[in-house]
Scaffold this motif. Sequence first.
Motif, PDB file in Angstrom:
ATOM      1  N   ASP A   1       2.046  -2.186   1.644  1.00  0.00           N
ATOM      2  CA  ASP A   1       0.919  -1.236   1.912  1.00  0.00           C
ATOM      3  C   ASP A   1       0.644  -0.159   0.468  1.00  0.00           C
ATOM      4  O   ASP A   1      -0.544  -0.003   0.099  1.00  0.00           O
ATOM      5  N   ILE A   2       1.714   0.173  -0.172  1.00  0.00           N
ATOM      6  CA  ILE A   2       1.477   0.955  -1.550  1.00  0.00           C
ATOM      7  C   ILE A   2       0.641   0.091  -2.327  1.00  0.00           C
ATOM      8  O   ILE A   2      -0.095   0.570  -3.229  1.00  0.00           O
ATOM      9  N   LEU A   3       1.303  -1.392  -2.483  1.00  0.00           N
ATOM     10  CA  LEU A   3       0.390  -2.139  -3.371  1.00  0.00           C
ATOM     11  C   LEU A   3      -1.061  -2.291  -3.306  1.00  0.00           C
ATOM     12  O   LEU A   3      -1.886  -2.254  -4.189  1.00  0.00           O
ATOM     13  N   GLU A   4      -1.267  -2.384  -1.780  1.00  0.00           N
ATOM     14  CA  GLU A   4      -2.708  -2.626  -1.476  1.00  0.00           C
ATOM     15  C   GLU A   4      -3.537  -1.152  -1.736  1.00  0.00           C
ATOM     16  O   GLU A   4      -4.693  -1.367  -2.287  1.00  0.00           O
ATOM     17  N   ILE A   5      -2.878  -0.239  -1.544  1.00  0.00           N
ATOM     18  CA  ILE A   5      -3.483   1.101  -1.807  1.00  0.00           C
ATOM     19  C   ILE A   5      -3.736   1.168  -3.403  1.00  0.00           C
ATOM     20  O   ILE A   5      -4.761   1.814  -4.036  1.00  0.00           O
ATOM     21  N   CYS A   6      -2.753   0.956  -4.291  1.00  0.00           N
ATOM     22  CA  CYS A   6      -2.806   1.004  -5.762  1.00  0.00           C
ATOM     23  C   CYS A   6      -3.966  -0.140  -6.157  1.00  0.00           C
ATOM     24  O   CYS A   6      -4.803   0.260  -6.887  1.00  0.00           O
ATOM     25  N   ARG A   7      -4.121  -1.162  -5.520  1.00  0.00           N
ATOM     26  CA  ARG A   7      -5.328  -2.245  -5.954  1.00  0.00           C
ATOM     27  C   ARG A   7      -6.435  -1.652  -5.530  1.00  0.00           C
ATOM     28  O   ARG A   7      -7.311  -1.731  -6.605  1.00  0.00           O
ATOM     29  N   TYR A   8      -6.690  -0.770  -4.465  1.00  0.00           N
ATOM     30  CA  TYR A   8      -8.044  -0.086  -4.221  1.00  0.00           C
ATOM     31  C   TYR A   8      -8.204   1.076  -4.866  1.00  0.00           C
ATOM     32  O   TYR A   8      -9.255   0.983  -5.695  1.00  0.00           O
ATOM     33  N   LEU A   9      -7.177   1.824  -5.207  1.00  0.00           N
ATOM     34  CA  LEU A   9      -7.525   3.026  -6.424  1.00  0.00           C
ATOM     35  C   LEU A   9      -7.509   2.588  -7.803  1.00  0.00           C
ATOM     36  O   LEU A   9      -8.196   3.123  -8.620  1.00  0.00           O
ATOM     37  N   TYR A  10      -6.734   1.611  -8.221  1.00  0.00           N
ATOM     38  CA  TYR A  10      -6.598   1.010  -9.661  1.00  0.00           C
ATOM     39  C   TYR A  10      -7.138  -0.299  -9.764  1.00  0.00           C
ATOM     40  O   TYR A  10      -6.251  -1.357  -9.974  1.00  0.00           O
ATOM     41  N   PRO A  11      -8.561  -0.611  -9.516  1.00  0.00           N
ATOM     42  CA  PRO A  11      -8.793  -2.034  -9.923  1.00  0.00           C
ATOM     43  C   PRO A  11      -8.238  -2.839 -11.035  1.00  0.00           C
ATOM     44  O   PRO A  11      -8.214  -3.817 -11.094  1.00  0.00           O
ATOM     45  N   ASP A  12      -8.400  -2.217 -11.922  1.00  0.00           N
ATOM     46  CA  ASP A  12      -8.216  -2.703 -13.385  1.00  0.00           C
ATOM     47  C   ASP A  12      -6.785  -2.668 -13.616  1.00  0.00           C
ATOM     48  O   ASP A  12      -6.258  -2.989 -15.002  1.00  0.00           O
TER      49      ASP A  12
END
Length: 587
Positions: free
Chosen positions: A92-103
């Motif tokens: 869940d945290i990784l998916e949030i990170c990918r959404y917030l920090y796409p690059d």
Amino acid sequence: MKAKCLFIGATKYNYKEVNPSPVKYSLLSLMSYVVDIADVEVIDFEMLFGYPRSLNEIENFKEYVKKILKQKNPDVVAISCYTSFDYLATIDILEICRYLYPDAILVVGGYHPTAVPEDFLGNNSPVDYIIRGEGEEALREIINNSGKNMPKVILGKNLDLSMEKPLRYDLYPYKTDELYISLSRGCFHKCAFCVQSDDYINKYRKMDVERIKEKIDTASQYFPIKRLLFSDPIFGIDLEQTELLVEFLKNKYPHYSYWAETRIDRLTQELIACLSQLRIDLHFGVESLAEDTLLNLMEKTTNPQFYNESFYKAVELCQKYNVLGLFGFIMNYPGEQAKSSQYTLNQIRNVIEKYDEINVTFHINQYALYPGNKIYNMRHQLSEERGFFFPNDGWWRSKEPNIRQRSEACIASASLREAYNGNIHYWHEEKNDLLRRYVSKYNFNAYQFYQRDEIRSVINTYNSKLRVRDDYDKIYAIIAQSRHSFCKILLLYNQEIENKKSKKFIDSINRLFAYVTSDFDNQLIKAYLENEEIEKINGRIIDFEDLLFKEFKYNAEVLSKVQDEYSMTFLKTEYRVDKNGNIRKRK
């Protein structure tokens, strides 16, 4: 310009209530190893949020994570998925990170990714890199190369401990008075059940004693340490270095208490004599004493007879040198036979009966099937050959709330299933019986240490705000003395009724005794808060113990007869207990 590297500690969904460790050594070591090439920051959601235990709490947790992380703008995110219990929160945290920090470059490591890297692969995975094993060198390479031209799954290199960077305690955001510290890495042994992945070579390496001293000195500057815990799987392998370390700790940090883990078959009289100079308690992962389990399933030893002898010797040495010792055992271990399980329980019972008073304890726990080790990889073979039954394969991936139960919901063998009618908790009754026996034999030092949860509960039930008082230790000592005295009387009751009365009757007597003594504990706390002298309070405890003993002698006469109902006196009040354990207070 330095890259910005955000280190994240995940949490566990639906986990039991425990106090998380404020300082995660893995995050601290990784952060310290790259601080010269990156601006580092640590966020530990286990510390910030705790353990979400419902779907609603999990949703609230994810919103909380978004709120915290949207304030950051990292180039690299390194998240620790420590064990399989952290898996769902990590995803869940990784998916949030990918959404917030796409690059950003997202990296995951820990015991679970090392064991099951495929859990983080796939087209929809938010992860860029998975580090298996030790991550310092791999993470440094990822940062230096901006994540280019590297395999998705990276096998970490065993770090040369002479190259370990000074730990940057000053940059770590969470403080603690109980600090874990590592003096070595790797292990000589290859136990089949270890959480360490079966195919990752983790060679034993030790740190020079002078570097260890520097590490402890530095930590003491930044943390209000009261207790130092050595996280090494086998402490004290090098006796000469251990003696130098103990001399240093004894002279410079005599006010600390210490914890260390070692093996029963590596404990010597010289080692425990050395360690006894500190206020230390030792942990021994015994796991089993049965030959078949040790040799063919756990691969814990190649000499079961010597291992059994070592168990008795280790207890004896703890007794001789008055060192607190915790001996851990695993029940319902995959493939274990009924006779093996019973053999281990009998050995524990035998060693308890050897002593009138003990300063050791025994923890008997259910096995949890972690992935990636040898016994996990043998699960299908054990099913065919021994009748091992485990209905929740991949338990860590399910979002159902009972994660702990699912990780443990197995039947070790057809032999155990037949012997106990499929009851996975077959050993609980005997464990509770053993618990009554050894707790009642604790000396005062062991009682106040190993029964601290019970003692704290008594105090918190009276008034939870007492724990912040400066004199809490004095209140704790009063209740510890009181409860320890009661334990001796309760032992007399259990000796009187064991093998003579039903389990329900025995449990009822234990509950009744706890009920009638709890009010006295409250009276003691109240007396202390009203400034009654400690000497007078101690006199109360002695008088109360005398009364309980006199009543025991009367009640023992009653219990010696076979009746449908027993009329007994506790604190000058009459109670009726029938043969099925039903209690009623006589008006």
